[in-house]
Design a protein around this motif. Structure first.
Motif, PDB file in Angstrom:
ATOM      1  N   PRO A  23      -9.461  71.572  28.323  1.00  0.00           N
ATOM      2  CA  PRO A  23      -8.565  70.434  27.818  1.00  0.00           C
ATOM      3  C   PRO A  23      -8.229  69.422  28.746  1.00  0.00           C
ATOM      4  O   PRO A  23      -8.286  70.029  29.923  1.00  0.00           O
ATOM      5  N   PRO A  24      -8.128  68.351  28.326  1.00  0.00           N
ATOM      6  CA  PRO A  24      -7.746  67.345  29.342  1.00  0.00           C
ATOM      7  C   PRO A  24      -6.226  67.613  29.814  1.00  0.00           C
ATOM      8  O   PRO A  24      -5.562  68.218  29.222  1.00  0.00           O
ATOM      9  N   PRO A  25      -5.753  67.110  31.113  1.00  0.00           N
ATOM     10  CA  PRO A  25      -4.534  67.388  31.574  1.00  0.00           C
ATOM     11  C   PRO A  25      -3.440  66.426  31.095  1.00  0.00           C
ATOM     12  O   PRO A  25      -3.924  65.379  30.639  1.00  0.00           O
ATOM     13  N   VAL A  26      -2.339  66.896  30.852  1.00  0.00           N
ATOM     14  CA  VAL A  26      -1.282  65.978  30.355  1.00  0.00           C
ATOM     15  C   VAL A  26      -0.383  65.664  31.508  1.00  0.00           C
ATOM     16  O   VAL A  26       0.156  66.380  32.181  1.00  0.00           O
ATOM     17  N   LEU A  27      -0.226  64.469  31.814  1.00  0.00           N
ATOM     18  CA  LEU A  27       0.604  64.058  32.926  1.00  0.00           C
ATOM     19  C   LEU A  27       2.145  64.304  32.639  1.00  0.00           C
ATOM     20  O   LEU A  27       2.731  64.033  31.608  1.00  0.00           O
ATOM     21  N   HIS A  28       2.790  64.801  33.522  1.00  0.00           N
ATOM     22  CA  HIS A  28       4.453  65.530  33.691  1.00  0.00           C
ATOM     23  C   HIS A  28       4.872  65.263  34.782  1.00  0.00           C
ATOM     24  O   HIS A  28       4.137  65.060  35.985  1.00  0.00           O
ATOM     25  N   PRO A  29       6.198  64.906  34.754  1.00  0.00           N
ATOM     26  CA  PRO A  29       6.817  64.729  36.175  1.00  0.00           C
ATOM     27  C   PRO A  29       6.728  65.911  37.105  1.00  0.00           C
ATOM     28  O   PRO A  29       6.498  65.492  38.239  1.00  0.00           O
ATOM     29  N   LYS A  30       6.370  67.193  36.665  1.00  0.00           N
ATOM     30  CA  LYS A  30       6.209  68.104  37.618  1.00  0.00           C
ATOM     31  C   LYS A  30       4.863  68.248  38.258  1.00  0.00           C
ATOM     32  O   LYS A  30       4.850  69.128  39.238  1.00  0.00           O
ATOM     33  N   CYS A  31       3.973  67.289  37.696  1.00  0.00           N
ATOM     34  CA  CYS A  31       2.712  67.646  38.346  1.00  0.00           C
ATOM     35  C   CYS A  31       2.584  67.200  39.759  1.00  0.00           C
ATOM     36  O   CYS A  31       1.772  67.851  40.401  1.00  0.00           O
ATOM     37  N   LYS A  32       3.278  66.477  40.193  1.00  0.00           N
ATOM     38  CA  LYS A  32       2.989  66.113  41.716  1.00  0.00           C
ATOM     39  C   LYS A  32       3.611  67.231  42.807  1.00  0.00           C
ATOM     40  O   LYS A  32       3.105  67.367  43.687  1.00  0.00           O
ATOM     41  N   ALA A  33       4.478  68.256  41.955  1.00  0.00           N
ATOM     42  CA  ALA A  33       4.687  69.428  42.791  1.00  0.00           C
ATOM     43  C   ALA A  33       3.701  70.599  42.592  1.00  0.00           C
ATOM     44  O   ALA A  33       3.788  71.732  43.143  1.00  0.00           O
ATOM     45  N   CYS A  34       2.595  70.346  41.735  1.00  0.00           N
ATOM     46  CA  CYS A  34       1.761  71.440  41.708  1.00  0.00           C
ATOM     47  C   CYS A  34       0.840  71.511  42.608  1.00  0.00           C
ATOM     48  O   CYS A  34       0.223  70.529  42.978  1.00  0.00           O
ATOM     49  N   SER A  35       0.328  72.767  42.964  1.00  0.00           N
ATOM     50  CA  SER A  35      -0.584  73.260  43.604  1.00  0.00           C
ATOM     51  C   SER A  35      -1.918  72.795  43.312  1.00  0.00           C
ATOM     52  O   SER A  35      -2.874  72.503  44.118  1.00  0.00           O
ATOM     53  N   LEU A  36      -2.248  72.558  42.046  1.00  0.00           N
ATOM     54  CA  LEU A  36      -3.392  72.277  41.416  1.00  0.00           C
ATOM     55  C   LEU A  36      -3.827  70.770  41.292  1.00  0.00           C
ATOM     56  O   LEU A  36      -4.790  70.297  40.574  1.00  0.00           O
ATOM     57  N   TYR A  37      -2.615  70.041  41.577  1.00  0.00           N
ATOM     58  CA  TYR A  37      -2.625  68.459  41.234  1.00  0.00           C
ATOM     59  C   TYR A  37      -3.916  67.896  41.712  1.00  0.00           C
ATOM     60  O   TYR A  37      -4.788  66.842  41.163  1.00  0.00           O
ATOM     61  N   PRO A  38      -4.518  68.265  43.112  1.00  0.00           N
ATOM     62  CA  PRO A  38      -5.439  67.571  43.502  1.00  0.00           C
ATOM     63  C   PRO A  38      -6.876  67.872  42.311  1.00  0.00           C
ATOM     64  O   PRO A  38      -8.055  67.062  42.662  1.00  0.00           O
ATOM     65  N   LEU A  39      -6.813  68.981  41.922  1.00  0.00           N
ATOM     66  CA  LEU A  39      -7.961  69.380  41.281  1.00  0.00           C
ATOM     67  C   LEU A  39      -7.783  69.031  39.758  1.00  0.00           C
ATOM     68  O   LEU A  39      -8.949  68.497  39.196  1.00  0.00           O
ATOM     69  N   CYS A  40      -6.892  68.965  39.215  1.00  0.00           N
ATOM     70  CA  CYS A  40      -6.436  68.395  37.825  1.00  0.00           C
ATOM     71  C   CYS A  40      -6.550  66.899  37.919  1.00  0.00           C
ATOM     72  O   CYS A  40      -7.153  66.427  36.771  1.00  0.00           O
TER      73      CYS A  40
END
Length: 64
Positions: A23-40
């Motif tokens: 499924p497509p990712p959902v942009l959330h404020p917590k995204c910037k701190a996620c280790s998968l951000y560069p992949l997602c």
């Protein structure tokens, strides 16, 4: 009611896994701190214009 809701959620999860489509990712404020951000890349996928620019940049030769 909780059991029915749980069974329905499990059914949707099984259908999602069987489809083999992420499924497509959902942009959330917590995204910037996620280790998968560069992949997602939620910002890129959530904006059709940003996606188009990135896709075009893949095939653009930089001068130099």
């Amino acid at each position: 009611a909780l059991r029915r809701t749980t069974e329905e959620a499990a059914g949707r999860l099984h259908a999602l896994l069987a489809s083999a489509v992420t499924p497509p990712p959902v942009l959330h404020p917590k995204c910037k701190a996620c280790s998968l951000y560069p992949l997602c890349m939620p910002e890129l996928v959530s904006s059709p214009e940003a996606y188009r620019r990135a896709a075009l940049a893949l095939f653009t030769v930089a001068p130099g």
